[in-house]
Design an enzyme around this catalytic site. Structure first.
Site, PDB file in Angstrom:
ATOM      1  N   ALA A  29      23.474  29.986  51.489  1.00 53.87           N
ATOM      2  CA  ALA A  29      23.656  30.783  50.270  1.00 53.87           C
ATOM      3  C   ALA A  29      25.035  31.439  50.288  1.00 53.87           C
ATOM      4  CB  ALA A  29      22.565  31.838  50.186  1.00 53.87           C
ATOM      5  N   ASN A  30      25.319  32.293  49.320  1.00 54.89           N
ATOM      6  CA  ASN A  30      26.571  33.052  49.288  1.00 54.89           C
ATOM      7  C   ASN A  30      26.299  34.437  48.725  1.00 54.89           C
ATOM      8  OD1 ASN A  30      27.118  33.120  46.300  1.00 54.89           O
ATOM      9  ND2 ASN A  30      27.002  30.912  46.606  1.00 54.89           N
ATOM     10  N   ARG A  31      27.341  35.265  48.654  1.00 52.61           N
ATOM     11  CA  ARG A  31      27.182  36.691  48.349  1.00 52.61           C
ATOM     12  C   ARG A  31      27.203  37.042  46.871  1.00 52.61           C
ATOM     13  NH1 ARG A  31      27.449  39.375  53.001  1.00 52.61           N
ATOM     14  NH2 ARG A  31      28.578  38.402  54.734  1.00 52.61           N
ATOM     15  N   SER A  32      27.159  36.066  45.981  1.00 57.57           N
ATOM     16  CA  SER A  32      27.195  36.386  44.554  1.00 57.57           C
ATOM     17  C   SER A  32      25.994  37.251  44.155  1.00 57.57           C
ATOM     18  CB  SER A  32      27.171  35.088  43.738  1.00 57.57           C
ATOM     19  OG  SER A  32      26.929  35.378  42.387  1.00 57.57           O
ATOM     20  N   ALA A  95      28.105  31.224  41.208  1.00 59.98           N
ATOM     21  CA  ALA A  95      28.793  30.845  42.443  1.00 59.98           C
ATOM     22  C   ALA A  95      27.965  29.724  43.072  1.00 59.98           C
ATOM     23  CB  ALA A  95      28.902  32.039  43.377  1.00 59.98           C
TER      24      ALA A  95
END
Ligand code: C5P
Length: 224
Positions: A29-32, A95
């Site tokens: 995953a990512n921090r969006s 994102a």
């Protein structure tokens, strides 16, 4: 009408991160946070647009007056975005993970004597570039975002040309700007000019993400 300039227009907005499964319990995953994309969906709806918000996993409440389709992966986000067509407007603020695990495991991967597993990645579809492709289903106005940590305008101009979209909203997400997960954003709006490598650039002051969204929705209404 003057207060609902986007009445009768359809919009699709992507927002949030994507989660790409490794196995049934783990993901990449990512921090969006989804704050900017959700605010854009709400702002377009406030101007009267019929909005489908395709959202990755976020902790935000659904914006009022918007159809929300929740997805996890980039592949699901692409399918849901295409399912929301035809639309006059597409705004890709998600994102999207650049890669997914090529062959996610059907069962939980166990620790074992062979040491850690190796993940083979595969490239995800580019939703913005796909929606911007010329064709009968292309929305009239396709807007992307560009988050950069340096040379923001140069990279954003290159992205405008490469993705085939009409506008790019570019922001500086370098450490210390507080943009990721924060409530404010400082952006440049790049519009495709006569030459793709020479866009028209507007620099906006530091604003709340809600205000950035309202300005963007107004700029869209002024253009359509
Ligand atoms: O190439 P990059 O990820 O920097 O481009 C960012 C823009 O492209 C954003 O508008 C993002 O929503 C969109 N994008 C997309 N699908 C991808 C990757 C990026 O729609 N797989």
């Amino acid at each position: 009408s003057a207060s609902k300039p986007l009445a009768g227009r359809r919009a699709v907005v992507t927002s949030g991160p994507t989660h790409e499964p490794i196995d049934p319990v783990r993901y990449i995953a990512n921090r969006s946070s989804g704050k900017q994309g959700h605010a854009v969906a709400a702002a377009l709806a406030a101007l009267g647009a019929d909005v489908t918000l395709v959202s990755g996993p976020v902790t935000l409440a659904d914006p009022m007056g918007v159809r929300v389709v929740r997805v996890e992966t980039a592949a699901e986000m692409l399918a849901a975005s295409q399912g929301a067509l035809p639309a006059d407007i597409a705004v890709c603020a998600a994102a999207v993970a650049d890669w997914r695990v090529a062959a996610a495991a059907g069962d939980k991967v166990k620790k074992g004597p062979d040491g850690p597993p190796t993940l083979t990645l595969a490239e995800n579809p580019d939703i913005l570039a796909t929606l911007a492709q010329a064709g009968p289903a292309r929305p009239r106005l396709v807007v992307g975002f560009a988050a950069e940590t340096r040379d923001v305008l140069a990279y954003a101009a290159a992205k405008l040309a490469k993705k085939g979209c009409d506008w790019i909203v570019a922001n500086d997400v370098a450490t210390g700007t507080g943009t990721f997960g924060g409530d404010d954003n400082q952006v440049h709006l790049l519009r495709r000019g006569a030459a793709p490598e020479a866009p028209l650039i507007e620099t906006w002051p530091r604003l709340s993400k809600t205000e950035v969204a309202a300005r963007l929705a107004q700029a869209i209404a002024d253009t359509l």
